[in-house]
Design a protein around this motif. Structure first.
Motif, PDB file in Angstrom:
ATOM      1  N   GLU A  19      47.800  36.472  46.806  1.00 48.12           N
ATOM      2  CA  GLU A  19      48.309  38.506  48.320  1.00 48.12           C
ATOM      3  C   GLU A  19      48.587  37.555  49.522  1.00 48.12           C
ATOM      4  O   GLU A  19      49.582  37.939  50.506  1.00 48.12           O
ATOM      5  CB  GLU A  19      46.944  39.231  48.033  1.00 48.12           C
ATOM      6  CG  GLU A  19      46.462  38.571  48.774  1.00 48.12           C
ATOM      7  CD  GLU A  19      44.936  37.234  48.430  1.00 48.12           C
ATOM      8  OE1 GLU A  19      44.834  37.008  50.086  1.00 48.12           O
ATOM      9  OE2 GLU A  19      45.218  37.434  47.331  1.00 48.12           O
ATOM     10  N   THR A  38      46.931  49.050  48.832  1.00 47.05           N
ATOM     11  CA  THR A  38      45.768  48.822  47.237  1.00 47.05           C
ATOM     12  C   THR A  38      46.408  47.844  46.507  1.00 47.05           C
ATOM     13  O   THR A  38      47.525  47.406  46.366  1.00 47.05           O
ATOM     14  CB  THR A  38      45.868  49.414  46.730  1.00 47.05           C
ATOM     15  OG1 THR A  38      45.862  50.784  47.130  1.00 47.05           O
ATOM     16  CG2 THR A  38      45.129  49.530  45.570  1.00 47.05           C
ATOM     17  N   LEU A  39      45.701  45.900  46.625  1.00 49.88           N
ATOM     18  CA  LEU A  39      45.449  45.072  45.963  1.00 49.88           C
ATOM     19  C   LEU A  39      44.596  45.286  44.417  1.00 49.88           C
ATOM     20  O   LEU A  39      43.177  45.616  44.583  1.00 49.88           O
ATOM     21  CB  LEU A  39      45.101  44.010  47.043  1.00 49.88           C
ATOM     22  CG  LEU A  39      45.711  43.020  46.329  1.00 49.88           C
ATOM     23  CD1 LEU A  39      46.305  42.298  45.746  1.00 49.88           C
ATOM     24  CD2 LEU A  39      44.013  41.513  47.255  1.00 49.88           C
ATOM     25  N   THR A  41      43.888  42.436  42.203  1.00 52.49           N
ATOM     26  CA  THR A  41      44.081  41.121  41.409  1.00 52.49           C
ATOM     27  C   THR A  41      43.297  41.184  39.951  1.00 52.49           C
ATOM     28  O   THR A  41      42.011  41.149  39.772  1.00 52.49           O
ATOM     29  CB  THR A  41      42.700  40.019  42.410  1.00 52.49           C
ATOM     30  OG1 THR A  41      43.558  40.666  44.007  1.00 52.49           O
ATOM     31  CG2 THR A  41      43.148  38.311  42.062  1.00 52.49           C
ATOM     32  N   MET A  78      40.976  39.840  53.505  1.00 47.13           N
ATOM     33  CA  MET A  78      41.609  41.722  53.304  1.00 47.13           C
ATOM     34  C   MET A  78      41.196  42.060  54.641  1.00 47.13           C
ATOM     35  O   MET A  78      41.637  42.644  55.493  1.00 47.13           O
ATOM     36  CB  MET A  78      41.001  42.378  52.589  1.00 47.13           C
ATOM     37  CG  MET A  78      41.057  42.078  50.495  1.00 47.13           C
ATOM     38  SD  MET A  78      42.458  42.139  50.768  1.00 47.13           S
ATOM     39  CE  MET A  78      43.670  40.424  51.238  1.00 47.13           C
ATOM     40  N   ASP A  85      41.285  48.970  50.574  1.00 52.00           N
ATOM     41  CA  ASP A  85      41.342  48.782  49.657  1.00 52.00           C
ATOM     42  C   ASP A  85      41.437  47.750  48.173  1.00 52.00           C
ATOM     43  O   ASP A  85      42.681  47.501  48.185  1.00 52.00           O
ATOM     44  CB  ASP A  85      42.391  50.446  48.743  1.00 52.00           C
ATOM     45  CG  ASP A  85      41.954  50.669  47.610  1.00 52.00           C
ATOM     46  OD1 ASP A  85      41.216  50.531  46.543  1.00 52.00           O
ATOM     47  OD2 ASP A  85      42.942  51.087  47.220  1.00 52.00           O
ATOM     48  N   HIS A  86      40.516  47.418  47.817  1.00 51.88           N
ATOM     49  CA  HIS A  86      41.160  46.213  46.504  1.00 51.88           C
ATOM     50  C   HIS A  86      40.580  45.674  45.376  1.00 51.88           C
ATOM     51  O   HIS A  86      39.689  46.459  45.065  1.00 51.88           O
ATOM     52  CB  HIS A  86      40.822  44.914  47.421  1.00 51.88           C
ATOM     53  CG  HIS A  86      40.821  43.103  46.694  1.00 51.88           C
ATOM     54  ND1 HIS A  86      39.296  43.237  45.896  1.00 51.88           N
ATOM     55  CD2 HIS A  86      41.920  43.086  46.015  1.00 51.88           C
ATOM     56  CE1 HIS A  86      39.244  41.997  44.938  1.00 51.88           C
ATOM     57  NE2 HIS A  86      41.467  42.233  45.109  1.00 51.88           N
ATOM     58  N   ARG A  87      41.103  45.977  44.730  1.00 55.16           N
ATOM     59  CA  ARG A  87      40.081  45.821  42.768  1.00 55.16           C
ATOM     60  C   ARG A  87      40.732  44.827  42.218  1.00 55.16           C
ATOM     61  O   ARG A  87      41.966  44.606  42.237  1.00 55.16           O
ATOM     62  CB  ARG A  87      41.196  47.329  42.178  1.00 55.16           C
ATOM     63  CG  ARG A  87      40.150  48.580  42.871  1.00 55.16           C
ATOM     64  CD  ARG A  87      42.175  49.374  43.233  1.00 55.16           C
ATOM     65  NE  ARG A  87      41.393  50.184  44.616  1.00 55.16           N
ATOM     66  CZ  ARG A  87      40.912  51.414  43.793  1.00 55.16           C
ATOM     67  NH1 ARG A  87      41.610  51.726  41.886  1.00 55.16           N
ATOM     68  NH2 ARG A  87      41.593  52.991  44.270  1.00 55.16           N
TER      69      ARG A  87
END
Length: 297
Positions: A19, A38-39, A41, A78, A85-87
């Motif tokens: 990213e 929003t990422l 991975t 991040m 907002d990372h998931r």
């Protein structure tokens, strides 16, 4: 979602660090402008090659703790980009890094390459229907350079967008949502040529054993295929540089240049490029906004 930010951007990537290399300046810009970024991975990057000698023990053939370490690196990246907002797809550790194409790790049960497509895409549908993005960014069908996890991330992103819009697909995941626009990461050929010209001018001043070639850059396309070009500028390029430095197990950064585990210097591109999914060319000059022409909501 009347209380949601007007602009919502979803990015789907294979491993921590992808990213920041591909979209770091873009993510920093939109986060700073108040968009919801929003990422998702897809793996922890457990099979990555470790650069710093002091971290060599993390490698899969030794302690096999690289994935957990890269979770921390991603969190730090991040913070540098201002993204909150990372998931991980399906939850942290749901899918393991598959390794480079042709390795025995591609065949391991539980690796991302082996994941049933609609199962993995279903996890993304959950995110799409919650976030309701207008724009989705992922890789081209070859994953940029043929890595199985990048290819699978492309397939999951495209299938997830398709399924999220269908009323008959798992209504328990929320009301359907249509992603208005999908982009694939790319790099304009002229930018690659200019970047490597600058790199060659530096010569021995670059602290890397060698210099990469344009063939080492994923997703290079002719300029006329580029639909959007986002100029990072000093502020957002600084954030991108810092985010890439946060992925220290995988990336060595020196000013406007970087190297991966092959120790070959590459330019750190100040402008990030995007092509419209499935389009062989773009209409007119590249725009400077992923959301250009889209209605809010």
């Amino acid at each position: 979602m009347t209380d949601a930010p007007e602009r919502r951007l979803l990015l789907v990537h294979a491993h921590p660090d992808d990213e920041s290399i591909n979209n770091g300046a873009t993510m920093a810009r939109y986060a700073a402008e108040g968009a919801r970024v929003t990422l998702v991975t897809c793996t922890l990057g457990e099979e990555g090659e470790v650069i710093p000698p002091e971290l060599a023990h993390l490698a899969p053939e030794r302690d096999d703790t690289l994935g957990a370490h890269r979770v921390g690196e991603l969190a730090a990246a991040m913070r540098e980009l201002g993204v909150t907002d990372h998931r991980f797809l399906g939850g942290e550790g749901r899918y393991r890094d598959s390794g480079m194409m042709g390795l025995e790790t591609n065949d391991r049960p539980g690796c991302f390459w082996q994941a049933p497509l609609d199962e993995a895409a279903g996890h993304l549908v959950t995110v799409i229907r919650e976030v309701r993005p207008q724009v989705l960014v992922t890789y081209d069908p070859n994953g940029g350079y043929g890595h199985p996890d990048h290819i699978k991330a492309h397939r999951v992103a495209m299938r997830g967008a398709e399924l999220a819009a269908r009323e008959d697909f798992r209504p328990e995941l929320g009301p359907p949502h249509t992603v208005a626009r999908v982009y694939w990461n790319c790099v304009a050929r002229s930018a690659v040529e200019d970047g490597f010209a600058r790199l060659r001018e530096q010569g021995r001043a670059i602290p890397f054993p060698g210099i990469a070639t344009a063939d080492d850059v994923p997703g290079v396309v002719d300029d006329e295929q580029v639909a959007v070009s986002l100029v990072g500028g000093e502020r957002f390029m600084g954030a991108k540089n810092a985010a890439m430095r946060a992925h220290a197990s995988q990336i060595a950064v020196d000013g406007p240049f970087f190297a991966l585990s092959n120790d070959l210097g590459q330019p750190l591109f100040g402008t990030e490029h995007y092509r419209l999914a499935g389009r062989p060319g773009a209409e007119g000059a590249p725009r400077d906004d992923l959301f250009a022409g889209l209605e809010d909501g």
